[in-house]
Design a protein around this motif. Structure first.
Motif, PDB file in Angstrom:
ATOM      1  N   SER A  45      -3.896   1.150  10.947  1.00 17.23           N
ATOM      2  CA  SER A  45      -4.674   0.928   9.720  1.00 17.23           C
ATOM      3  C   SER A  45      -5.217   2.242   9.141  1.00 17.23           C
ATOM      4  O   SER A  45      -5.602   2.283   7.987  1.00 17.23           O
ATOM      5  CB  SER A  45      -5.818  -0.045   9.992  1.00 17.23           C
ATOM      6  N   GLN A  46      -5.232   3.301   9.943  1.00 11.22           N
ATOM      7  CA  GLN A  46      -5.805   4.562   9.477  1.00 11.22           C
ATOM      8  C   GLN A  46      -4.781   5.682   9.311  1.00 11.22           C
ATOM      9  O   GLN A  46      -5.032   6.644   8.604  1.00 11.22           O
ATOM     10  CB  GLN A  46      -6.888   5.021  10.444  1.00 11.22           C
ATOM     11  N   ASP A  48      -0.461   6.919   8.997  1.00 11.56           N
ATOM     12  CA  ASP A  48       0.880   6.502   8.597  1.00 11.56           C
ATOM     13  C   ASP A  48       1.809   6.535   9.802  1.00 11.56           C
ATOM     14  O   ASP A  48       2.623   7.453   9.972  1.00 11.56           O
ATOM     15  CB  ASP A  48       1.414   7.400   7.479  1.00 11.56           C
ATOM     16  N   ARG A  97      -1.266  -0.446   2.846  1.00 10.50           N
ATOM     17  CA  ARG A  97      -2.465   0.051   2.153  1.00 10.50           C
ATOM     18  C   ARG A  97      -2.775  -0.779   0.916  1.00 10.50           C
ATOM     19  O   ARG A  97      -3.924  -0.919   0.526  1.00 10.50           O
ATOM     20  CB  ARG A  97      -2.285   1.508   1.778  1.00 10.50           C
ATOM     21  N   GLN A 100      -4.863  -3.579   2.015  1.00 14.85           N
ATOM     22  CA  GLN A 100      -6.238  -3.144   2.287  1.00 14.85           C
ATOM     23  C   GLN A 100      -7.035  -3.090   0.996  1.00 14.85           C
ATOM     24  O   GLN A 100      -8.191  -3.543   0.948  1.00 14.85           O
ATOM     25  CB  GLN A 100      -6.244  -1.777   2.961  1.00 14.85           C
ATOM     26  N   ALA A 101      -6.447  -2.570  -0.069  1.00  8.95           N
ATOM     27  CA  ALA A 101      -7.146  -2.492  -1.358  1.00  8.95           C
ATOM     28  C   ALA A 101      -7.404  -3.888  -1.921  1.00  8.95           C
ATOM     29  O   ALA A 101      -8.486  -4.162  -2.443  1.00  8.95           O
ATOM     30  CB  ALA A 101      -6.313  -1.674  -2.352  1.00  8.95           C
TER      31      ALA A 101
END
Length: 105
Positions: A45-46, A48, A97, A100-101
């Protein structure tokens, strides 16, 4: 016949096509808990990077599917089936990502 090298080659090809060539993506061949899955991805999650687990039956015994899974009519997995699964899993990494947004909204 579907081989480990062939599956890894598909990942290399599609990583480039999808713009993931900088991502370290480890590919493990193992028994998955859900034997109905050909593959599954675990994306950081943090960072790549990701690990893809490929169910060992995909490259064993000529790609014969387990009796408990009715995903392929012929009872065998084809090269096209594997390629579709590779693209599917890499798309999870590509849009991670974005999700996530969306979840922040």
């Amino acid at each position: 016949m579907i081989t480990r090298e062939g599956v890894c080659g598909l990942f290399d090809h599609w990583k480039t096509v999808l713009g993931l060539e900088r991502w370290p993506i480890r590919i493990d061949f193992e028994e998955l808990d859900a034997e109905t899955h050909t593959m599954e991805i675990h994306r950081s999650s943090q960072y790549d990077r990701a690990t893809v687990k490929v169910n060992s039956w995909v490259v064993a015994d000529g790609g014969a599917c387990p009796d408990s899974w009715q995903g392929y009519r012929s009872g065998e997995i084809t090269w096209l089936d594997v390629e579709e699964a590779v693209v599917h899993e890499l798309l999870h990494a590509r849009i991670g990502r974005l999700w996530q947004a969306i979840n922040l909204l």
